[in-house]
Write an enzyme that holds these catalytic residues in place. Structure first.
Site, mmCIF file in Angstrom:
data_model
loop_
_atom_site.group_PDB
_atom_site.id
_atom_site.type_symbol
_atom_site.label_atom_id
_atom_site.label_comp_id
_atom_site.label_asym_id
_atom_site.label_seq_id
_atom_site.Cartn_x
_atom_site.Cartn_y
_atom_site.Cartn_z
ATOM 1 N N ALA A 47 -8.707 -68.641 2.924
ATOM 2 C CA ALA A 47 -8.270 -69.437 4.034
ATOM 3 C C ALA A 47 -9.139 -69.923 4.966
ATOM 4 C CB ALA A 47 -7.519 -68.527 5.126
ATOM 5 N N ALA B 239 -11.409 -71.420 -1.755
ATOM 6 C CA ALA B 239 -11.866 -70.203 -2.514
ATOM 7 C C ALA B 239 -10.829 -68.960 -2.376
ATOM 8 C CB ALA B 239 -13.115 -69.828 -1.846
ATOM 9 N N ASP C 296 -0.806 -70.180 6.204
ATOM 10 C CA ASP C 296 -1.745 -69.168 6.584
ATOM 11 C C ASP C 296 -2.310 -69.302 8.014
ATOM 12 O OD1 ASP C 296 -1.633 -68.056 4.329
ATOM 13 O OD2 ASP C 296 -3.661 -68.934 3.524
ATOM 14 N N LYS D 280 -10.070 -64.726 5.567
ATOM 15 C CA LYS D 280 -9.111 -63.481 5.370
ATOM 16 C C LYS D 280 -9.272 -63.154 3.712
ATOM 17 C CE LYS D 280 -6.024 -66.066 2.777
ATOM 18 N NZ LYS D 280 -5.923 -65.847 1.628
ATOM 19 N N PRO E 130 -16.826 -70.041 1.781
ATOM 20 C CA PRO E 130 -16.767 -71.053 0.647
ATOM 21 C C PRO E 130 -15.448 -71.769 0.702
ATOM 22 C CG PRO E 130 -16.498 -68.729 -0.189
ATOM 23 C CD PRO E 130 -17.057 -68.631 1.509
#
Ligand code: C5P
Length: 322
Positions: free
Chosen positions: A104, A101, A140, A11, A98
């Protein structure tokens, strides 16, 4: 042997606004979250023995109970003790998102495990049930269960759908050696900007509707309705992230990267979540490819990775289930 394979999308945050401190130590947020077509592949395989085993293609990702995918499986086992009769699971994660980063990556892996085990073990859980379980794993995760374009409030776990704007693209860029801890970013924000909350003690009770997220939510609705180029321009101008205020000064390279993306002909550029990934919004795939090529010329650093991804209206996609 029973197997379920899923794709788990990353996301970006189109808007991340910190409204105040919460009594539980977290921060009250108003966010607009967007799923993108950069995804990890998760394979969940039934085991006859009563164990949870995780494998990951990325060497920096732990495979024990520090891994959110592991914790998602452990949570299901804890909540539904009768499933012990089915044995355990082996989870294999092929990482494309990644790590550490601001995309999420861990949360979406956990969401995929919840969705996958619900199918594999025929638990009959609804999206709402899965989101409630997800909230126990991370702020998240509930968003990652459903994905698309969503408004997220509370500590990020209360999600409600926004209009679908999945015809846009992003160029993402991240220095491979850089990672930012989300806990550090929020803690530093609290130290440096905590005094700027409207009313420090009651900020957590502020209704999110009064927050700055109003204009971007309206711009999304307008774009979804009219599909007009002028509305995407407005969307780009309304990108916002409070965590830039602490992450960019601490990481001049990320500031430089953001400035460079901002100079390119895009709709707008912003850091995602707690970073250090920076993204630029574009109207088309061709525009995204041009921006990515220009970025490689402007910053020819072998440590700088970049990706192009479309907006998507789902997060977890079941690829195979048998
Ligand atoms: O919820 P999650 O475990 O993903 O959050 C990671 C860290 O980010 C938390 O431990 C907390 O320090 C910080 N955080 C916060 N306020 C939020 C969400 C996360 O302070 N609303």
């Amino acid at each position: 042997m029973r197997v379920c394979s899923l794709a788990a999308s990353a996301k970006i945050n189109l808007h991340l606004e910190i409204l105040g401190n919460r009594p539980d130590g977290y921060h009250e947020l108003a966010m607009v979250m967007q799923s993108i077509g950069l995804a990890d592949e998760i394979e969940i395989r039934s085991l006859s023995t009563d164990t949870i085993r995780v494998h990951c293609s990325h060497p920096d990702v732990p495979t024990d109970d520090r891994n959110l995918a592991y914790r998602a499986a452990a949570l299901i086992v804890e909540e539904f003790p009768s499933i012990a009769q089915y044995g355990g699971v082996e989870i294999t994660i092929q990482k494309h998102i990644p790590v550490a980063a601001g995309l999420a990556g861990g949360s979406t892996n956990a969401a995929a495990v919840l969705v996958g085990l619900n199918l594999l073990w025929k638990l009959g859980l609804t999206q709402t049930d899965l989101q409630a379980l997800g909230a126990k794993l991370g702020s998240d995760v509930p968003f990652c269960i459903t994905g698309g374009t969503m408004l997220a409030t509370g500590r990020g776990e209360q999600v409600s759908p926004l209009p679908d704007v999945s015809q846009l693209y992003v160029v993402l860029a991240k220095y491979r050696h850089l990672a930012v801890s989300t806990a550090w970013a929020y803690k530093t924000y609290r130290q440096q900007f905590g005094h700027t909350y409207p009313t420090p003690e009651s900020a957590h009770r502020q209704p999110h509707t009064s927050a700055q997220s109003g204009p971007i939510v309206s711009a999304l609705a307008k774009f979804a309705q009219n599909n007009a180029a002028s509305d995407t321009l407005q969307l780009g101008q309304l990108l916002y992230n409070d965590l830039e205020k602490v992450v960019l000064p601490a990481h001049p390279l990320v500031q430089h990267l953001r400035d460079e993306l901002y100079r390119q002909p895009t709709l707008g550029a912003m850091m995602s979540g707690s970073g250090p990934t920076v993204f630029a919004l574009t109207q088309s795939l061709i525009q995204a490819q041009q921006v990515q090529a220009a970025l490689k010329v402007a910053l020819p650093d072998p440590d700088l990775d970049s990706w192009i991804a479309p907006f998507t209206n789902t997060s977890i996609r079941v690829i195979r289930h048998d």
